[in-house]
Design an enzyme around this catalytic site. Sequence first.
Site, short mmCIF file in Angstrom:
data_model
loop_
_atom_site.label_atom_id
_atom_site.label_comp_id
_atom_site.label_asym_id
_atom_site.label_seq_id
_atom_site.Cartn_x
_atom_site.Cartn_y
_atom_site.Cartn_z
N LYS A 45 0.85 -1.22 0.00
CA LYS A 45 0.00 0.00 0.00
C LYS A 45 0.87 1.25 0.00
CE LYS A 45 -2.08 -0.91 3.97
NZ LYS A 45 -1.49 -2.22 4.29
N ARG A 78 -10.32 0.57 7.18
CA ARG A 78 -10.09 -0.86 7.36
C ARG A 78 -11.31 -1.58 7.88
NH1 ARG A 78 -3.75 -1.82 8.60
NH2 ARG A 78 -3.28 0.26 7.90
N ARG A 128 11.64 -6.14 6.22
CA ARG A 128 11.38 -4.70 6.26
C ARG A 128 11.98 -4.04 7.50
NH1 ARG A 128 5.54 -2.06 5.92
NH2 ARG A 128 5.22 -3.31 7.78
N ARG A 146 9.93 -2.97 12.99
CA ARG A 146 8.74 -2.73 13.79
C ARG A 146 8.34 -4.01 14.50
NH1 ARG A 146 5.16 0.34 9.30
NH2 ARG A 146 3.68 -1.22 9.98
N ARG A 185 -1.85 -11.09 12.38
CA ARG A 185 -2.26 -9.83 11.75
C ARG A 185 -2.87 -10.08 10.38
NH1 ARG A 185 2.71 -6.47 10.74
NH2 ARG A 185 1.44 -4.75 10.01
#
Length: 247
Positions: free
Chosen positions: A18, A92, A126, A159, A170
């Site tokens: 995104k 969301r 990431r 993160r 998630r």
Amino acid sequence: MANRIFRAVVLGPPGSGKGTISARIAQSFGLQHLSSGDFVRENISASTEAGILAKTYIDKDLLVPDCVMTCLLLPRLEQMTRHSWVLDGFPRTLAQASALNDTCSLDMVISLNIPLETLKERLRHRWIHPASGRVYNMEFNPPEVQGMDDISGEPLVQRDEDKPEALVARLRHYKDIAKPVIDLYRSKGILHSFSGTETNKIWPYINSLITAKIPEVQASSQPGTVMGCGEDRGIESAQYNTERPQV
Ligand code: G5P
Ligand code: MG
């Protein structure tokens, strides 16, 4: 882009691209890129009341409650009545979609369908620069110096929600919550779904779609005006599989 308003939302599970796609849309078409995750992180960094509350949810890998998200985002959108934007990560939930609908009308909703295994692999690599929110992927777009932000030279961190143990939960949760939102935009005729494993393959389809759409938006609005809530711009929904040639 000229002075007509164009507004798009990019939906997708964590790690679906995104942020990457929205940044490319913003850069290519001169739109503002708004990211719900960045708003939340800015508020956490600034220790605002909403940020402190949001952190208690993010720390548990939960979605931030609708009322907090809408209070954070909608006032910003209301200030942007004369700007074109691409919004990444919001709505969301159905409640968020309904609140957004009461604030403005959308020209296009882009939904990214990326296989679970691809998402797990991406997020594992990431790293981010916490102060700016700049995102790196140690394979896809690594920093110039390993472990350091390209601009500030400060250390990158992973993160907590990208660590493997948090990821699968998630991703499953996303699917359940997102389905009614996707169904809603499909029923409104503004949903465009892209399936694939590589952002670089998906991007040309999105680029062409928006290139074709923007003149239509411009033609359907008066010079310098802003489209009001709920105006139907007559866009069709479509699905694109970027792993197969289109027929
Ligand atoms: P965020 O910040 O919105 P997520 O988890 O939904 O967080 P995320 O993680 O930011 O979404 P993304 O933006 O979909 O992912 O993807 P990205 O960052 O562009 O790409 C992921 C990684 O893959 C990057 O490293 C990128 O470089 C790499 N990549 C991209 N394309 C490719 C490719 O083709 N190949 C490879 N190899 N790599 C690629 O939200 C954070 C939290 O805030 C709260 C929630 O708690 C959320 O978890 N929140 C909300 N809560 C409630 N409602 C909302 N609306 C909320 N919005 C945020
Ligand atoms: Mg993001």
